[in-house]
Design a protein around this motif. Sequence first.
Motif, short mmCIF file in Angstrom:
data_model
loop_
_atom_site.label_atom_id
_atom_site.label_comp_id
_atom_site.label_asym_id
_atom_site.label_seq_id
_atom_site.Cartn_x
_atom_site.Cartn_y
_atom_site.Cartn_z
N ALA A 1 0.82 -1.22 0.00
CA ALA A 1 0.00 0.00 0.00
C ALA A 1 0.85 1.27 0.00
O ALA A 1 0.36 2.35 -0.31
CB ALA A 1 -0.94 0.00 1.20
N ILE A 2 2.13 1.12 0.34
CA ILE A 2 3.05 2.26 0.32
C ILE A 2 3.64 2.28 -1.09
O ILE A 2 4.45 1.44 -1.43
CB ILE A 2 4.15 2.12 1.39
N SER A 3 3.23 3.25 -1.87
CA SER A 3 3.55 3.25 -3.30
C SER A 3 5.04 3.17 -3.61
O SER A 3 5.46 2.41 -4.45
CB SER A 3 2.93 4.46 -3.98
N VAL B 1 12.71 10.52 0.37
CA VAL B 1 12.39 11.66 -0.48
C VAL B 1 11.40 12.60 0.19
O VAL B 1 11.60 13.81 0.25
CB VAL B 1 11.81 11.17 -1.84
N ASN B 2 10.33 12.05 0.71
CA ASN B 2 9.30 12.85 1.36
C ASN B 2 8.76 12.09 2.56
O ASN B 2 7.82 11.32 2.44
CB ASN B 2 8.18 13.18 0.37
N VAL B 3 9.37 12.30 3.69
CA VAL B 3 9.05 11.54 4.89
C VAL B 3 7.61 11.78 5.35
O VAL B 3 6.97 10.88 5.88
CB VAL B 3 10.07 11.80 6.01
N ALA B 4 7.08 12.97 5.14
CA ALA B 4 5.69 13.25 5.54
C ALA B 4 4.73 12.40 4.73
O ALA B 4 3.80 11.79 5.29
CB ALA B 4 5.37 14.73 5.38
N ASP B 5 4.94 12.33 3.42
CA ASP B 5 4.08 11.49 2.58
C ASP B 5 4.22 10.02 2.96
O ASP B 5 3.24 9.28 3.00
CB ASP B 5 4.42 11.67 1.10
N PHE B 6 5.45 9.59 3.20
CA PHE B 6 5.68 8.20 3.60
C PHE B 6 4.93 7.89 4.89
O PHE B 6 4.26 6.86 4.99
CB PHE B 6 7.18 7.94 3.80
N THR B 7 5.02 8.78 5.87
CA THR B 7 4.36 8.57 7.15
C THR B 7 2.85 8.49 6.96
O THR B 7 2.18 7.62 7.53
CB THR B 7 4.72 9.69 8.14
N MET B 8 2.30 9.37 6.14
CA MET B 8 0.86 9.34 5.89
C MET B 8 0.46 8.05 5.17
O MET B 8 -0.56 7.44 5.53
CB MET B 8 0.44 10.57 5.10
N LEU B 9 1.24 7.62 4.19
CA LEU B 9 0.94 6.37 3.50
C LEU B 9 0.99 5.17 4.45
O LEU B 9 0.16 4.27 4.38
CB LEU B 9 1.91 6.14 2.34
N LEU B 10 1.97 5.19 5.33
CA LEU B 10 2.10 4.11 6.31
C LEU B 10 0.88 4.07 7.23
O LEU B 10 0.28 3.01 7.43
CB LEU B 10 3.39 4.29 7.11
N CYS B 11 0.48 5.22 7.75
CA CYS B 11 -0.71 5.28 8.60
C CYS B 11 -1.97 4.87 7.83
O CYS B 11 -2.83 4.17 8.37
CB CYS B 11 -0.88 6.68 9.18
N GLN B 12 -2.07 5.31 6.59
CA GLN B 12 -3.23 4.95 5.78
C GLN B 12 -3.27 3.45 5.50
O GLN B 12 -4.34 2.85 5.43
CB GLN B 12 -3.24 5.74 4.47
N SER B 13 -2.10 2.83 5.37
CA SER B 13 -2.09 1.38 5.17
C SER B 13 -2.58 0.68 6.44
O SER B 13 -3.30 -0.31 6.36
CB SER B 13 -0.70 0.88 4.76
N PHE B 14 -2.23 1.21 7.62
CA PHE B 14 -2.75 0.65 8.87
C PHE B 14 -4.27 0.81 8.92
O PHE B 14 -4.99 -0.11 9.31
CB PHE B 14 -2.14 1.34 10.10
N GLU B 15 -4.76 1.97 8.52
CA GLU B 15 -6.20 2.24 8.54
C GLU B 15 -6.95 1.28 7.63
O GLU B 15 -8.01 0.77 7.99
CB GLU B 15 -6.47 3.69 8.13
#
Length: 187
Positions: A65-67, A74-88
């Motif tokens: 789910a993490i593209s 590259v973009n730690v904020a986007d990575f963190t959001m993707l990681l949380c969204q994958s948990f969700e």
Amino acid sequence: MTKAQRAILNAFIEIRSKKDLENMTVVELCKKADVNKSTFYVYYQDIYELSSRIEDELVDSLIDAISIPGEVEVNVADFTMLLCQSFEAKKNLINIVFSGNRINVLPWKMEKAIKNMIYNIYPEYKDDLARNILHSYIIYGCYYTYMQYQDKDKELAIAMAAKLSEKLTASSDEKARALSGEADCPI
């Protein structure tokens, strides 16, 4: 996956949603799945191997789910959001498979998988202790923040985790440059 494996998997999830792994038995699982014990043992050594495989498959689906795994660089904020969204996206299954004494296994397995993906892209980071600590902090921080606030204000929790990860990374990069003589240390 065979019909028997699917039945075993479904029975495992159903029983696991009500019981800790240590309290499950192969006999109970086979009865629920309507398969013979010998069929279970064709595919799995024991209940713990089955659980580990299910955990690994879930981790793989979270990682998928993490593209872009290198996004953490590259973009730690986007990575963190993707990681949380994958948990969700998988929270119900996570809360079943990684419940009880398995709760700390998910971030450990996620850390291992994400770092392996990062090392495939950036092999020089494997021995970079500062970067490894930063990645661990982001992965564990994201996981525990999400788990703590998933039923409260998860949007705020995800946004704050992303912002904090970004600030932490920027601060870490500045300190690394300062230590290497490239810039003045901000501390």
